[in-house]
Design a protein around this motif. Sequence first.
Motif, PDB file in Angstrom:
ATOM      1  N   ASN A 106       0.830  -1.215   0.000  1.00  0.00           N
ATOM      2  CA  ASN A 106       0.000   0.000   0.000  1.00  0.00           C
ATOM      3  C   ASN A 106       0.863   1.263   0.000  1.00  0.00           C
ATOM      4  N   ALA A 107       1.990   1.207   0.692  1.00  0.00           N
ATOM      5  CA  ALA A 107       2.891   2.367   0.731  1.00  0.00           C
ATOM      6  C   ALA A 107       3.461   2.634  -0.669  1.00  0.00           C
ATOM      7  N   HIS A 108       3.883   1.568  -1.364  1.00  0.00           N
ATOM      8  CA  HIS A 108       4.398   1.746  -2.737  1.00  0.00           C
ATOM      9  C   HIS A 108       3.321   2.312  -3.652  1.00  0.00           C
ATOM     10  N   LEU A 109       2.095   1.812  -3.470  1.00  0.00           N
ATOM     11  CA  LEU A 109       0.986   2.268  -4.301  1.00  0.00           C
ATOM     12  C   LEU A 109       0.743   3.771  -4.092  1.00  0.00           C
ATOM     13  N   LYS A 110       0.883   4.190  -2.851  1.00  0.00           N
ATOM     14  CA  LYS A 110       0.608   5.591  -2.513  1.00  0.00           C
ATOM     15  C   LYS A 110       1.653   6.537  -3.110  1.00  0.00           C
ATOM     16  N   ILE A 111       2.913   6.096  -3.114  1.00  0.00           N
ATOM     17  CA  ILE A 111       3.947   7.050  -3.547  1.00  0.00           C
ATOM     18  C   ILE A 111       4.278   6.957  -5.043  1.00  0.00           C
ATOM     19  N   ASN A 112       3.812   5.890  -5.711  1.00  0.00           N
ATOM     20  CA  ASN A 112       4.106   5.768  -7.145  1.00  0.00           C
ATOM     21  C   ASN A 112       2.815   5.973  -7.928  1.00  0.00           C
ATOM     22  N   LYS A 113       2.610   7.188  -8.371  1.00  0.00           N
ATOM     23  CA  LYS A 113       1.333   7.555  -8.996  1.00  0.00           C
ATOM     24  C   LYS A 113       1.091   6.800 -10.307  1.00  0.00           C
ATOM     25  N   ASP A 114       2.178   6.371 -10.976  1.00  0.00           N
ATOM     26  CA  ASP A 114       2.009   5.666 -12.259  1.00  0.00           C
ATOM     27  C   ASP A 114       1.782   4.161 -12.075  1.00  0.00           C
ATOM     28  N   ILE A 115       1.765   3.695 -10.832  1.00  0.00           N
ATOM     29  CA  ILE A 115       1.594   2.257 -10.564  1.00  0.00           C
ATOM     30  C   ILE A 115       0.175   2.009 -10.055  1.00  0.00           C
ATOM     31  N   THR A 116      -0.488   0.976 -10.633  1.00  0.00           N
ATOM     32  CA  THR A 116      -1.881   0.716 -10.214  1.00  0.00           C
ATOM     33  C   THR A 116      -2.023  -0.630  -9.496  1.00  0.00           C
ATOM     34  N   THR A 117      -1.026  -1.507  -9.614  1.00  0.00           N
ATOM     35  CA  THR A 117      -1.088  -2.829  -8.987  1.00  0.00           C
ATOM     36  C   THR A 117       0.280  -3.172  -8.401  1.00  0.00           C
ATOM     37  N   ILE A 118       0.259  -3.756  -7.200  1.00  0.00           N
ATOM     38  CA  ILE A 118       1.522  -4.227  -6.600  1.00  0.00           C
ATOM     39  C   ILE A 118       1.407  -5.738  -6.428  1.00  0.00           C
ATOM     40  N   VAL A 119       2.402  -6.468  -6.928  1.00  0.00           N
ATOM     41  CA  VAL A 119       2.424  -7.925  -6.743  1.00  0.00           C
ATOM     42  C   VAL A 119       3.743  -8.316  -6.090  1.00  0.00           C
ATOM     43  N   LYS A 120       3.779  -9.555  -5.580  1.00  0.00           N
ATOM     44  CA  LYS A 120       5.085 -10.084  -5.134  1.00  0.00           C
ATOM     45  C   LYS A 120       5.353 -11.381  -5.873  1.00  0.00           C
ATOM     46  N   LYS A 121       6.636 -11.667  -6.068  1.00  0.00           N
ATOM     47  CA  LYS A 121       7.027 -12.925  -6.699  1.00  0.00           C
ATOM     48  C   LYS A 121       6.741 -14.049  -5.723  1.00  0.00           C
ATOM     49  N   THR A 122       6.154 -15.151  -6.202  1.00  0.00           N
ATOM     50  CA  THR A 122       5.925 -16.273  -5.286  1.00  0.00           C
ATOM     51  C   THR A 122       6.887 -17.426  -5.557  1.00  0.00           C
ATOM     52  N   ASP A 123       7.550 -17.413  -6.677  1.00  0.00           N
ATOM     53  CA  ASP A 123       8.609 -18.398  -6.939  1.00  0.00           C
ATOM     54  C   ASP A 123       9.562 -17.864  -8.011  1.00  0.00           C
ATOM     55  N   VAL A 124      10.559 -18.678  -8.359  1.00  0.00           N
ATOM     56  CA  VAL A 124      11.525 -18.224  -9.371  1.00  0.00           C
ATOM     57  C   VAL A 124      11.095 -18.786 -10.740  1.00  0.00           C
ATOM     58  N   HIS A 125      11.663 -18.224 -11.809  1.00  0.00           N
ATOM     59  CA  HIS A 125      11.349 -18.746 -13.150  1.00  0.00           C
ATOM     60  C   HIS A 125      11.719 -20.222 -13.210  1.00  0.00           C
ATOM     61  N   HIS A 126      10.812 -21.022 -13.752  1.00  0.00           N
ATOM     62  CA  HIS A 126      11.078 -22.459 -13.751  1.00  0.00           C
ATOM     63  C   HIS A 126      10.442 -23.128 -14.967  1.00  0.00           C
ATOM     64  N   GLY A 127      10.828 -24.392 -15.173  1.00  0.00           N
ATOM     65  CA  GLY A 127      10.221 -25.222 -16.226  1.00  0.00           C
ATOM     66  C   GLY A 127      10.648 -24.799 -17.620  1.00  0.00           C
ATOM     67  N   VAL A 128      10.155 -25.518 -18.601  1.00  0.00           N
ATOM     68  CA  VAL A 128      10.519 -25.241 -20.001  1.00  0.00           C
ATOM     69  C   VAL A 128      10.055 -23.835 -20.397  1.00  0.00           C
ATOM     70  N   PHE A 129       8.886 -23.405 -19.897  1.00  0.00           N
ATOM     71  CA  PHE A 129       8.344 -22.097 -20.298  1.00  0.00           C
ATOM     72  C   PHE A 129       9.003 -20.930 -19.551  1.00  0.00           C
ATOM     73  N   ARG A 130       9.823 -21.218 -18.549  1.00  0.00           N
ATOM     74  CA  ARG A 130      10.508 -20.184 -17.740  1.00  0.00           C
ATOM     75  C   ARG A 130       9.509 -19.151 -17.171  1.00  0.00           C
ATOM     76  N   THR A 131       8.368 -19.638 -16.679  1.00  0.00           N
ATOM     77  CA  THR A 131       7.379 -18.733 -16.081  1.00  0.00           C
ATOM     78  C   THR A 131       7.523 -18.759 -14.556  1.00  0.00           C
ATOM     79  N   ARG A 132       6.789 -17.870 -13.874  1.00  0.00           N
ATOM     80  CA  ARG A 132       6.822 -17.838 -12.416  1.00  0.00           C
ATOM     81  C   ARG A 132       5.471 -17.322 -11.907  1.00  0.00           C
TER      82      ARG A 132
END
Length: 331
Positions: A106-132
Amino acid sequence: MKGVQAQLCNAQKIKQELIEINCIDQKYKPLKEGSYIIFPIQFVPEGYSVVEKEFEAKTNTPILSNLLNIPEPLLKKLPSSQERVGSIMILEIPEELEPYETNIANAHLKINKDITTIVKKTDVHHGVFRTRGVKILAGINTKCSIHKESSVRLKIHLEQTYFSARLSNERLRVAKSVKSTENVLVMFSGAAPYPLVIWKHAKPQSITGIEINPKAHELAVENLRLNKCDDIQLYNGDVRSVLPSLKKFDRIIMPLPKTSEEFLPLALQHCKQGTVINLYTFLHVDGFENEKKRLSLICERAGHTIMFSNMVPCGQHAPYIYRVCYDIIVQ
Ligand SMILES: C[S@@+](CC[C@H](N)C(=O)[O-])C[C@H]1O[C@@H](n2cnc3c(N)ncnc32)[C@H](O)[C@@H]1O
């Protein structure tokens, strides 16, 4: 705090480049020192002169730490840089800070006016598709955004395709080295950032992309439409089955750092004398030179002699481990 130092005569150009990759920390004022100007940054970009300085905050912009309810000793665990993909900010939350992640978001959302969504990484890139995976912490409930890079627009779904905004400089470097006479192949093309940046900045004879992940391919097709581009050929499939029916190329880009070299013998079958290969790999900082011998040997066994024209570290993957691009010329 870190800043990029630019000579006054160059400052406008460097500022524009930093804005393009969302690197400038807009909450602070640039600093003028003698014949230099120093831009406050959110992450360390490749290829710029970076210095440590105190920057003055712009008035009316709240400072992140003032909005956080985190015990003082934990404040230094906050990651100093965040990746932005379009209007989404991606945080890496260390385990100790997980109880405070909503507050941080919420703090990041408040101070970055150009940002509308904040997410966190839940794992590292993996598998053949290299997704996360990512988890939404605050803001609009979406994992998809339109990212602007080097004058192209890219629709990116954070979980459906690999994409790193931090590689924009590297993509532009490669694009600027492409000649208008080249037929270019991008193996492992993902959502098409390399094909589109090359198309925009080099306008070569032809550009072909091959991507195994159907969702990434779908995004790539949409991205061509988004940029009104109808002269890139995209294939959805394994390079091992798609490439044999294609011609030879003047340049082959291989952005699959964990296993690129496994595909070198196949790539070499589609090279002419003078073809350039841009091959990416992850390497320990002590292993850069040895890798040249290993790659030369793989090519020799496949019946080709190669020369190295460049070796470019383009980002840190882990402590002492770098993403390195070898620019190879097939003899
Ligand atoms: C590290 S990502 C790079 C994606 C894109 N070039 C970029 O820079 O954003 C590697 C991509 O290679 C794709 N890939 C992996 N193995 C492949 C194969 N055998 N044939 C085609 N694509 C493959 C993955 O699905 C992934 O999208």
